[in-house]
Structures are given as structure tokens and as C-alpha cells.
Design a protein around this motif. Sequence first.
Motif, PDB file in Angstrom:
ATOM      1  N   GLN A 125      -7.809  -5.319   1.693  1.00 47.86           N
ATOM      2  CA  GLN A 125      -6.484  -4.739   2.068  1.00 47.86           C
ATOM      3  C   GLN A 125      -5.994  -4.759   2.660  1.00 47.86           C
ATOM      4  O   GLN A 125      -4.515  -4.741   3.106  1.00 47.86           O
ATOM      5  CB  GLN A 125      -7.400  -2.779   1.798  1.00 47.86           C
ATOM      6  N   ILE A 126      -6.641  -5.928   3.869  1.00 52.41           N
ATOM      7  CA  ILE A 126      -5.761  -5.781   4.698  1.00 52.41           C
ATOM      8  C   ILE A 126      -4.798  -7.377   4.833  1.00 52.41           C
ATOM      9  O   ILE A 126      -3.734  -7.166   4.973  1.00 52.41           O
ATOM     10  CB  ILE A 126      -6.813  -6.486   6.252  1.00 52.41           C
ATOM     11  N   ASN A 127      -5.270  -8.062   3.871  1.00 50.03           N
ATOM     12  CA  ASN A 127      -4.926  -9.470   3.915  1.00 50.03           C
ATOM     13  C   ASN A 127      -5.647 -10.440   2.494  1.00 50.03           C
ATOM     14  O   ASN A 127      -6.832 -10.631   2.744  1.00 50.03           O
ATOM     15  CB  ASN A 127      -5.038 -10.777   4.836  1.00 50.03           C
ATOM     16  N   PRO A 128      -5.364  -9.959   1.413  1.00 49.09           N
ATOM     17  CA  PRO A 128      -5.262 -10.060   0.210  1.00 49.09           C
ATOM     18  C   PRO A 128      -5.453 -11.712  -0.003  1.00 49.09           C
ATOM     19  O   PRO A 128      -6.229 -11.726  -0.842  1.00 49.09           O
ATOM     20  CB  PRO A 128      -4.738  -9.463  -1.058  1.00 49.09           C
ATOM     21  N   ASP A 129      -4.499 -12.258   0.694  1.00 47.25           N
ATOM     22  CA  ASP A 129      -4.119 -13.399   0.433  1.00 47.25           C
ATOM     23  C   ASP A 129      -5.177 -14.666   1.071  1.00 47.25           C
ATOM     24  O   ASP A 129      -5.325 -15.457   1.163  1.00 47.25           O
ATOM     25  CB  ASP A 129      -2.729 -14.872   1.235  1.00 47.25           C
ATOM     26  N   ASP A 130      -5.626 -14.244   1.976  1.00 44.37           N
ATOM     27  CA  ASP A 130      -6.622 -15.030   3.164  1.00 44.37           C
ATOM     28  C   ASP A 130      -7.468 -13.774   4.440  1.00 44.37           C
ATOM     29  O   ASP A 130      -6.958 -13.894   5.134  1.00 44.37           O
ATOM     30  CB  ASP A 130      -5.845 -15.791   3.687  1.00 44.37           C
ATOM     31  N   PRO A 131      -8.305 -13.066   3.013  1.00 43.49           N
ATOM     32  CA  PRO A 131      -8.939 -12.308   4.176  1.00 43.49           C
ATOM     33  C   PRO A 131      -9.747 -12.026   4.841  1.00 43.49           C
ATOM     34  O   PRO A 131     -10.388 -13.270   5.223  1.00 43.49           O
ATOM     35  CB  PRO A 131     -10.433 -11.707   3.091  1.00 43.49           C
TER      36      PRO A 131
ATOM     37  N   PHE B 182       0.774  -1.314  -0.195  1.00 44.52           N
ATOM     38  CA  PHE B 182      -0.332  -0.161  -0.452  1.00 44.52           C
ATOM     39  C   PHE B 182       0.718   1.360   0.126  1.00 44.52           C
ATOM     40  O   PHE B 182       2.080   1.145   0.318  1.00 44.52           O
ATOM     41  CB  PHE B 182      -0.823   0.443   0.826  1.00 44.52           C
ATOM     42  N   ALA B 183       0.464   1.848  -0.365  1.00 43.79           N
ATOM     43  CA  ALA B 183       0.972   3.409  -1.304  1.00 43.79           C
ATOM     44  C   ALA B 183       0.735   4.692   0.225  1.00 43.79           C
ATOM     45  O   ALA B 183       0.071   4.350   0.800  1.00 43.79           O
ATOM     46  CB  ALA B 183       1.296   3.883  -2.144  1.00 43.79           C
ATOM     47  N   PRO B 184       1.937   4.864   0.204  1.00 41.78           N
ATOM     48  CA  PRO B 184       2.083   5.792   1.191  1.00 41.78           C
ATOM     49  C   PRO B 184       0.820   6.416   1.860  1.00 41.78           C
ATOM     50  O   PRO B 184       0.657   7.398   0.240  1.00 41.78           O
ATOM     51  CB  PRO B 184       2.990   6.709   1.805  1.00 41.78           C
ATOM     52  N   SER B 185      -0.430   7.512   2.525  1.00 39.82           N
ATOM     53  CA  SER B 185      -0.814   8.144   1.791  1.00 39.82           C
ATOM     54  C   SER B 185      -0.579   9.405   1.783  1.00 39.82           C
ATOM     55  O   SER B 185      -0.985  10.233   0.916  1.00 39.82           O
ATOM     56  CB  SER B 185      -1.694   8.500   3.193  1.00 39.82           C
ATOM     57  N   THR B 186       0.824  10.064   1.253  1.00 39.99           N
ATOM     58  CA  THR B 186       1.513  11.119   0.719  1.00 39.99           C
ATOM     59  C   THR B 186       0.446  10.964  -0.478  1.00 39.99           C
ATOM     60  O   THR B 186       1.241  11.854  -1.655  1.00 39.99           O
ATOM     61  CB  THR B 186       2.241  11.387   1.404  1.00 39.99           C
ATOM     62  N   THR B 187       1.412   9.757  -1.268  1.00 40.54           N
ATOM     63  CA  THR B 187       1.143   9.273  -2.615  1.00 40.54           C
ATOM     64  C   THR B 187      -0.240   9.131  -3.514  1.00 40.54           C
ATOM     65  O   THR B 187      -0.476   9.576  -5.029  1.00 40.54           O
ATOM     66  CB  THR B 187       2.472   8.150  -3.233  1.00 40.54           C
ATOM     67  N   ILE B 188      -0.630   9.528  -2.323  1.00 41.07           N
ATOM     68  CA  ILE B 188      -2.861   8.938  -2.934  1.00 41.07           C
ATOM     69  C   ILE B 188      -3.251  10.572  -2.769  1.00 41.07           C
ATOM     70  O   ILE B 188      -3.916  11.116  -1.765  1.00 41.07           O
ATOM     71  CB  ILE B 188      -3.292   8.266  -2.242  1.00 41.07           C
TER      72      ILE B 188
END
Length: 403
Positions: free
Chosen positions: A61-67, A9-15
Motif C-alpha cells: 500500500q505504501i509503494n506498490p511498485d517497490d514495496p 488511495f481513496a480518502p477515508s471518508t469514502t470507505i
Amino acid sequence: METSSPIPFAPSTTIPLPLPGEVFLAGSQGLMPLAPHHCRNEAAELQSLLVRHPGLLPSRQINPDDPPRWLLIQEEMPVPDPTNGVDRWSLDVLFVDHLAIPTFVECKRMLDTRSRREVVAQMIEYAANGHHYWDAVDMRARAEKSLGSEALQSWITTHTAVSDPEAFFQQVQANLRDAKIRLIFFLEEAPPSLPSLVDFLNKQLNATEVLLVEARQYRMAEGAGAGLPQDQRIIVPRVFGYTEQARVAKRASRQEVVNAMGGGSTGGEEAFLAALAEGALPEATRTAIQTLLDAWSHTPEENQPYWKFLKTANLVLPHKQTKRNLIQLCADGAIGISFGYWNLECYPNSPPAMQDTFTRLVQQLQERCGWHFTAEQLKGYPYVKPDKWLAHTHTLIDIFNSL
């Protein structure tokens, strides 16, 4: 019917964040601007909203592999004072997930000035004191009160690798004692300093996840959308604090949690067969399991179904453009059906081969086995016990081969 992917996840400053007039609802009346909605009542517009809709904690977003799948323990969970054992505080919401990880949630609206250092200190204090006072019996009783005993049993059977509530809550207690927990700050809008603080804490704590979920809310701009409900809101949750660096720091701890719940990547075919041999399964169940195991290869084959062995046996259909499990065969004889990996609502951009497979799978299980699933089960991972599937062993093989 009894039921039982990491992204940096990109840092908030880049979004760049949406500004007023930059969020729109497209419909028959054209583009209608949405205005930011700021909560006035924290309990009603954040806390109670989250309790009714746990999906606002964005699992993928928390765990795409095993939500994570969320189970409510209690809203306003009492937290005792360590000096006298008397309930002194209350945590806004306590969830656990399908891996028995206790998840502490504190909700704060944007205009609450405590949304900085105080709320972080408050959360850590709750985690430290809850660790000493909550146990398996207490948390199970509170979950049964929140959900009902039958619904709790169904949730555990459907979403976890165990079927016994006592065993599940013993693991919840063990994770709590070992600080294998998750702390979530649930805010409608985060002050600029909080994401970096959460990110710092998350990198330092190897067992505990610290996350910020910003759930921005929007409503119809005044004067827009004539004839449309003006009280409807759009909520856009996103996660801060779980960088790839933090994931690496917690990898070993989280693998221990996964292994404890019977879903670890350790094991293999020998371990699975050994677990079968150690179990007290009836001969008919052993025979049926072996029939399923003999139906497909035990090693990966291109464009052919095969079994992948972890602590369970997992049937994979690579010719459907995916390596997601179709079913899970457990050492206790239950079959888990991985609807959640194939459901179109969960994976709307899945390739046509997967969409067709899901539709035909559900249809054939209904028509040929007489199995009917609820809408919730079709989004999840229901387990079918041996007494429900043994008579359909060869039918199941035919169904899976026809997909």
C-alpha cells in the motif's frame, strides 16, 4: 549459498468502516462474527506486535511498485535533548527500508487521547532531534544488536543493491541528514481529525513521507466459534495520507534516494557497461557476464526474453504475461534473483504462466545448480556472488530459455 506498482488511495471518508457484526470468519461452522478488539496494553499489543511482525506496515500500500522491506534498528530508540545531548525521549520503533530510508514509527491505541495534535508534534520533534544525534556507526551497532551481525549482513545482501553494511548505513545517515525519511503513526483506530492532518503534512513536505497506518483488530465474538481459540485476532492494516498528489510532490526526492542505492531508472546499457569496465573484476567473471548478455536481445522484443538496462541489467520475460524482472545482473558480478516478483504467496492472483514459471525456476535451480533457498529468500531478492554462479553460466542460460 550467499545471498545478498502507484495506487491512488481513496480518502477515508469514502470507505465505509466495518461495524460490529459486519466482519465474519467463514469456516466449517459457517459465518462467525468477529468483534472489534481494542488494545489495553499499548506496548504489548501494538508496539511489540509490530516489532515481531513488521509486515503490519503494509508495504504494497505504501509503494506498490517497490514495496519497502523493513529492517529493525531498535525498539524504544533513544532521542537526545538538543540542549544537553542527554537521552530524554524514546521513539517507539525505528526501522530503515531497503532504500536506506529511516522510518520513524509511533504507536498509539485508540483510547490514548494523545492520538491527535500531541502525537504529531512529538513525532516531528523526534525527527528533528534524531537528525542531529544518530549516525551510521550508532545505527549499525543498534541494528546488529537487534538482529545479529550475520543476519544483518544477510538482510543487506538479500534486500538491497549494495553488499557492504558500512556503505548501506552511510546512505541511511545521508538520508537522515537530508530529511529523506518516513514518519508513520501506527494506530489501532485513527481519530477522525488525524487522517486529514497527516494528509496535509504529507502534501507540504517534499522529502519526508508522513503516513498513518490504521491497524484495526478483531477477535471472535463472545459465544461464537465453539472449540476455536478465542484469543486469536485478525488485523487489517491500511494506509492513509499517501494520495497521488503527495506522490507527485515527493517524486524527485524519492528518485534521488533510489539512484543513490543503485536502482535508479537512469543509466542504460552504456552506463552499465561503463560500470563493468571500471570495476576490477577477474577476467573469468567478465567473460561469464558477457556470455549472459549475449544470450538475449538488448532491446524489447514481443514474446522474447530481453535485457532491460538501468544501473543494472535486468532480464525480462514478456511471454510470461509480465514485465517483471526475472534476474538482475549487477556491475559487481552478482546475480540477483527476483523471487519476490514471482512468488505465489506475494502475488496469489498471478496468471498461470507466471505460477508455472516460478515453480519450475526454483526446481531447476535446485536440481541443476544445486542451489537451495530458504523460505524467506523465496519471497525476496537473494543475490548470488560470482564464485557461486560462474560454473553454471551455460546451465543458467538453458534454464531461463526453458521457462
